[in-house]
Design an enzyme around this catalytic site. Structure first.
Site: not given
Ligand code: KIV
Length: 268
Positions: A48, A118, A185
């Protein structure tokens, strides 16, 4: 070794819920660390960071080098929480050898204690291989941002019964493959709770309702630093964005008025 291990995190299941957070730099990690060893058992260097740190509109462009860099920054300041790092898009979709090497880099160069990836059935061989090699793995199901193109955006998953069953089956497979935890998520609250009930490993929810074993929020969302719209599942627990703007305004005014620096802030 850090204080929190996969075994200790697993042992929280059914004992108490736990909060976790993303983190991308040493200054923020030092704040987490300052809470003491009992506060947050796990910190995630999430891909993220493509959105929160790089200003992109998805995580797709984040590179492995960037993940290693940010993981290393966080690792320098983190002693207690388990340090999990994301395998970025493209680092494990090509083949399991690439994924294995990418995970090794996050551990060896980044200082991660484990990796998150993922997907469901597709990633099981890689999960098994990493676990066999001694690398703790966290799964990630539901709204998986690396699949945003295929999903047609960032959309809640598992709403229809067949999709919910598929996600539950994937969750069980990831547990059987050796994952020590699972991020769920963007799924309906009922499905988040079913996942947590179905698995012996902790399910960490984000936009997955209150029935999961733990929660995770993105640093900027949690602390009120995100400018503009935040997803429905976000609750800002502080207003650091407003505090930062007030500080910047006060600084600007003090310099304009000649009130900064004062004599005490200057050298003789
Ligand atoms: O990339 C990220 O921050 C995540 C979280 C939101 C679980 O995968």
């Amino acid at each position: 070794m850090r204080t929190w291990t996969p075994q200790k995190i697993r042992a929280l299941k059914g004992v108490r819920r736990f909060a976790t957070v993303t983190c991308y730099d040493a200054a923020s990690a030092a704040l987490v660390e300052a809470l003491g060893p009992d506060a947050l058992p796990l910190v995630l260097v999430g891909d993220s960071l493509g959105m929160t740190m790089q200003g992109r509109d998805s995580t797709l462009a984040v590179t492995l080098d960037e993940m290693v860099y940010h993981t290393r920054c966080v690792a320098r300041a983190l002693r207690a929480p388990f340090l999990l790092a994301d395998l970025p898009f493209g680092s494990y979709q090509t083949c399991d050898d690439d994924g294995f090497r990418a995970a090794l880099r996050l551990v060896k160069e980044g200082g991660a204690d484990g990796v998150k990836l993922e997907g469901g059935e597709r990633v099981l061989p890689l999960v098994r291989r990493l676990v066999e090699a001694g690398i703790p793995v966290c799964g990630h199901l539901g709204l998986t941002p690396q699949s945003c193109l295929a999903m047609g955006g960032f959309k809640v998953q598992g709403r229809d019964p067949a999709a919910a069953e598929r996600l539950l089956a994937d969750a069980r497979h990831l547990e059987a493959a050796g994952c020590f935890a699972l991020v769920a998520e963007g799924v309906p609250a009922a499905l988040g709770a079913r996942m947590a009930k179905a698995l012996a490993i902790p399910v960490i929810g984000i936009g997955a309702g209150a029935g999961t074993d733990g929660q995770i929020l993105v640093w900027q969302d949690l602390l009120g630093l995100t400018q503009g719209r935040v997803p429905r599942f976000v609750r800002p627990f502080a207003a650091l964005g407003e505090a930062a703007k007030a500080g910047l305004r006060a600084y600007d005014a003090a310099v304009r008025e000649g009130a900064f620096p004062a004599a005490a802030e200057s050298y003789e």
